[in-house]
Design a protein around this motif. Structure first.
Motif, PDB file in Angstrom:
ATOM      1  N   ASP A 122      -7.038  58.647  80.924  1.00 18.59           N
ATOM      2  CA  ASP A 122      -6.196  59.545  80.119  1.00 18.59           C
ATOM      3  C   ASP A 122      -6.902  60.836  79.725  1.00 18.59           C
ATOM      4  O   ASP A 122      -6.353  61.608  78.930  1.00 18.59           O
ATOM      5  CB  ASP A 122      -5.760  58.815  78.824  1.00 18.59           C
ATOM      6  N   ASP A 123      -8.088  61.065  80.247  1.00 16.49           N
ATOM      7  CA  ASP A 123      -8.797  62.295  79.896  1.00 16.49           C
ATOM      8  C   ASP A 123      -7.953  63.514  80.295  1.00 16.49           C
ATOM      9  O   ASP A 123      -7.489  63.615  81.438  1.00 16.49           O
ATOM     10  CB  ASP A 123     -10.144  62.331  80.636  1.00 16.49           C
ATOM     11  N   ALA A 124      -7.797  64.448  79.382  1.00 16.70           N
ATOM     12  CA  ALA A 124      -6.870  65.571  79.610  1.00 16.70           C
ATOM     13  C   ALA A 124      -7.272  66.412  80.821  1.00 16.70           C
ATOM     14  O   ALA A 124      -6.410  66.833  81.600  1.00 16.70           O
ATOM     15  CB  ALA A 124      -6.813  66.446  78.359  1.00 16.70           C
ATOM     16  N   HIS A 125      -8.569  66.651  81.001  1.00 13.85           N
ATOM     17  CA  HIS A 125      -9.015  67.474  82.142  1.00 13.85           C
ATOM     18  C   HIS A 125      -8.725  66.747  83.453  1.00 13.85           C
ATOM     19  O   HIS A 125      -8.275  67.349  84.428  1.00 13.85           O
ATOM     20  CB  HIS A 125     -10.518  67.754  82.040  1.00 13.85           C
ATOM     21  N   LEU A 126      -9.003  65.452  83.436  1.00 13.31           N
ATOM     22  CA  LEU A 126      -8.791  64.647  84.654  1.00 13.31           C
ATOM     23  C   LEU A 126      -7.298  64.577  84.995  1.00 13.31           C
ATOM     24  O   LEU A 126      -6.906  64.751  86.158  1.00 13.31           O
ATOM     25  CB  LEU A 126      -9.371  63.245  84.421  1.00 13.31           C
ATOM     26  N   VAL A 127      -6.489  64.372  83.969  1.00 11.61           N
ATOM     27  CA  VAL A 127      -5.039  64.296  84.180  1.00 11.61           C
ATOM     28  C   VAL A 127      -4.521  65.616  84.745  1.00 11.61           C
ATOM     29  O   VAL A 127      -3.705  65.642  85.680  1.00 11.61           O
ATOM     30  CB  VAL A 127      -4.327  63.934  82.846  1.00 11.61           C
ATOM     31  N   VAL A 139      -9.193  61.533  92.275  1.00 11.52           N
ATOM     32  CA  VAL A 139      -9.956  62.735  91.886  1.00 11.52           C
ATOM     33  C   VAL A 139     -11.421  62.363  91.627  1.00 11.52           C
ATOM     34  O   VAL A 139     -12.336  63.068  92.063  1.00 11.52           O
ATOM     35  CB  VAL A 139      -9.320  63.408  90.637  1.00 11.52           C
ATOM     36  N   LEU A 140     -11.644  61.224  90.968  1.00  9.02           N
ATOM     37  CA  LEU A 140     -13.031  60.828  90.672  1.00  9.02           C
ATOM     38  C   LEU A 140     -13.798  60.452  91.942  1.00  9.02           C
ATOM     39  O   LEU A 140     -14.978  60.795  92.085  1.00  9.02           O
ATOM     40  CB  LEU A 140     -13.049  59.670  89.665  1.00  9.02           C
ATOM     41  N   VAL A 141     -13.152  59.747  92.852  1.00 10.42           N
ATOM     42  CA  VAL A 141     -13.831  59.401  94.110  1.00 10.42           C
ATOM     43  C   VAL A 141     -14.168  60.690  94.864  1.00 10.42           C
ATOM     44  O   VAL A 141     -15.285  60.864  95.383  1.00 10.42           O
ATOM     45  CB  VAL A 141     -12.952  58.462  94.980  1.00 10.42           C
ATOM     46  N   ARG A 142     -13.213  61.600  94.876  1.00  9.84           N
ATOM     47  CA  ARG A 142     -13.407  62.876  95.582  1.00  9.84           C
ATOM     48  C   ARG A 142     -14.545  63.687  94.944  1.00  9.84           C
ATOM     49  O   ARG A 142     -15.333  64.324  95.639  1.00  9.84           O
ATOM     50  CB  ARG A 142     -12.082  63.639  95.541  1.00  9.84           C
ATOM     51  N   TRP A 143     -14.625  63.660  93.632  1.00  6.89           N
ATOM     52  CA  TRP A 143     -15.716  64.379  92.938  1.00  6.89           C
ATOM     53  C   TRP A 143     -17.065  63.867  93.435  1.00  6.89           C
ATOM     54  O   TRP A 143     -17.957  64.652  93.763  1.00  6.89           O
ATOM     55  CB  TRP A 143     -15.587  64.203  91.412  1.00  6.89           C
ATOM     56  N   GLN A 196     -12.029  73.409  90.048  1.00  3.88           N
ATOM     57  CA  GLN A 196     -11.857  72.006  89.609  1.00  3.88           C
ATOM     58  C   GLN A 196     -13.203  71.297  89.549  1.00  3.88           C
ATOM     59  O   GLN A 196     -13.468  70.532  88.613  1.00  3.88           O
ATOM     60  CB  GLN A 196     -10.885  71.287  90.561  1.00  3.88           C
ATOM     61  N   MET A 197     -14.062  71.561  90.527  1.00  7.08           N
ATOM     62  CA  MET A 197     -15.410  70.956  90.494  1.00  7.08           C
ATOM     63  C   MET A 197     -16.179  71.466  89.279  1.00  7.08           C
ATOM     64  O   MET A 197     -16.858  70.692  88.590  1.00  7.08           O
ATOM     65  CB  MET A 197     -16.178  71.274  91.783  1.00  7.08           C
ATOM     66  N   THR A 198     -16.060  72.762  89.011  1.00  6.58           N
ATOM     67  CA  THR A 198     -16.784  73.334  87.859  1.00  6.58           C
ATOM     68  C   THR A 198     -16.313  72.685  86.559  1.00  6.58           C
ATOM     69  O   THR A 198     -17.116  72.350  85.683  1.00  6.58           O
ATOM     70  CB  THR A 198     -16.572  74.859  87.815  1.00  6.58           C
ATOM     71  N   LEU A 199     -15.013  72.488  86.456  1.00  7.66           N
ATOM     72  CA  LEU A 199     -14.467  71.862  85.248  1.00  7.66           C
ATOM     73  C   LEU A 199     -15.027  70.445  85.087  1.00  7.66           C
ATOM     74  O   LEU A 199     -15.524  70.071  84.016  1.00  7.66           O
ATOM     75  CB  LEU A 199     -12.934  71.835  85.341  1.00  7.66           C
ATOM     76  N   LEU A 200     -14.999  69.673  86.168  1.00  9.19           N
ATOM     77  CA  LEU A 200     -15.512  68.289  86.100  1.00  9.19           C
ATOM     78  C   LEU A 200     -17.020  68.282  85.856  1.00  9.19           C
ATOM     79  O   LEU A 200     -17.529  67.483  85.056  1.00  9.19           O
ATOM     80  CB  LEU A 200     -15.153  67.528  87.384  1.00  9.19           C
ATOM     81  N   ASN A 201     -17.727  69.179  86.515  1.00 12.63           N
ATOM     82  CA  ASN A 201     -19.181  69.238  86.328  1.00 12.63           C
ATOM     83  C   ASN A 201     -19.545  69.603  84.888  1.00 12.63           C
ATOM     84  O   ASN A 201     -20.643  69.298  84.423  1.00 12.63           O
ATOM     85  CB  ASN A 201     -19.812  70.245  87.296  1.00 12.63           C
ATOM     86  N   GLY A 202     -18.608  70.252  84.202  1.00 16.83           N
ATOM     87  CA  GLY A 202     -18.867  70.660  82.818  1.00 16.83           C
ATOM     88  C   GLY A 202     -18.637  69.538  81.813  1.00 16.83           C
ATOM     89  O   GLY A 202     -18.832  69.731  80.606  1.00 16.83           O
ATOM     90  N   LEU A 203     -18.237  68.357  82.265  1.00 17.00           N
ATOM     91  CA  LEU A 203     -17.914  67.270  81.325  1.00 17.00           C
ATOM     92  C   LEU A 203     -19.100  66.368  81.011  1.00 17.00           C
ATOM     93  O   LEU A 203     -18.976  65.416  80.241  1.00 17.00           O
ATOM     94  CB  LEU A 203     -16.769  66.415  81.900  1.00 17.00           C
TER      95      LEU A 203
END
Ligand SMILES: NC(=O)c1ccc[n+]([C@@H]2O[C@H](COP(=O)([O-])OP(=O)(O)OC[C@H]3O[C@@H](n4cnc5c(N)ncnc54)[C@H](OP(=O)(O)O)[C@@H]3O)[C@@H](O)[C@H]2O)c1
Length: 277
Positions: free
Chosen positions: A201-206, A219-223, A256-263
């Motif tokens: 339910d993480d807002a960025h992930l959603v 999305v997580l596997v792809r990351w 999108q990668m930058t956003l995830l990398n920032g978490l």
């Protein structure tokens, strides 16, 4: 790099054999379910399975691989030290025999945390080297090793450290270890890549899931894949196995990668022995 990947893609390990980029994890897969889980994953195109002595399902994983008649990469791991090199060798040989597919593709030290620290780690590693030199395992490596453990191991290893398997997802990126492994040519494997569902339910992930038309799990596997990790999603459910592997027809954008990398928050969910003595 990752845009050209598919489910059959591999990286070459320092030991020389090829490791599939996406594999089925079977931690917490009950022994009586594991055979069916591995069977369905192989039917879906998975090329590798990650088991361990601790998971108590090595035999079942091995029998499903044998029955498939396919060339499936298998990893196992030793957790507890049996004592000296001979005793650890015997304990790992037991796994090789239980798995019973010929040489095991990869054998790892499960964790650096041992009652006698460095002494136990060395006795286990030397046992793995003996198995590798005899051709009973093709590559050897470690799991949950911090940089200091890797440096200690490099002092006496006479065979390459092929892999370090660590907990990796956007909320726990361990960049110091990843950078060190990349410098040394050690392949990094991501465990708990789905954060066991806890960030669904993480807002960025959603948001990224909506943007890509994929699920949070995909999305997580792809990351992980786009970070260059071997990724080990676990599922005993064939529909979820299919979904988790259906990740080769899209790419996360740079933004999108930058956003995830920032978490990254150093937020791990498994025991984290990377700093232990
Ligand atoms: N070296 C180590 O110390 C270490 C530690 C932990 C894990 N590992 C390895 O890494 C593998 C993966 O880690 P993990 O099993 O801890 O966690 P994970 O792969 O992050 O998550 C697995 C959990 O998520 C559920 N799940 C799977 N796909 C899903 C989906 N698409 N949607 C919703 N839920 C989903 C699974 O349930 P279902 O089965 O019901 O689908 C299971 O409960 C392990 O199996 C093991 O091989 C290694």
């Amino acid at each position: 790099m990752s845009s050209s990947l598919d489910i059959a893609s591999t990286y070459t390990l320092p030991a020389g054999n090829n490791i599939p980029v996406l594999q089925l994890g079977v931690y917490k897969s009950p022994a009586d379910v594991t055979h069916r889980s591995v069977q369905s994953a192989i039917q879906l195109g998975y090329r590798g399975v990650d088991t361990a002595q601790y998971y108590a399902n090595e035999s079942e994983a091995g029998s499903a691989i044998r029955e498939s008649g396919k060339n499936i990469f298998i990893t196992s791991k030793i957790m507890d030290s049996a004592g000296d090199v001979d005793a650890n060798y015997a304990k790992c040989l037991e796994s090789v025999n239980k798995i019973n597919v010929g040489a095991v593709d990869l054998f790892l030290i499960h964790s650096p945390r041992y009652p006698n620290g460095a002494q136990d780690r060395k006795a286990v590693w030397l046992a793995l080297e003996r198995l590798a030199k005899e051709g009973r395992v093709k590559a050897i490596g470690v799991s949950n090793y911090g940089v200091k453990h890797l440096k200690e191991l490099e002092e006496y290893a006479s065979l390459p450290i092929s892999v370090n398997q660590i907990e990796l997802h956007p909320w726990n990126q361990m960049n110091d270890i990843v950078t060190y492994c990349k410098q040394k040519g050690i392949v990094v494997e991501a465990y708990c890549p789905l954060v066991r569902g806890r960030k669904a339910d993480d807002a960025h992930l959603v948001k990224i899931a909506e943007q890509t038309g994929k699920s949070w799990a995909q999305v997580l596997v792809r990351w992980s894949l786009q970070r260059g990790f071997v990724v080990l999603p676990k599922s005993d459910n064939a529909d979820r196995q299919k979904l988790n592997a259906d990740v080769f027809d899209f790419e996360l954008s740079d933004d999108q990668m930058t956003l995830l990398n920032g978490l990254d928050a150093g937020e791990h969910i498994a025991p984290c022995p990377i700093d232990c003595d």
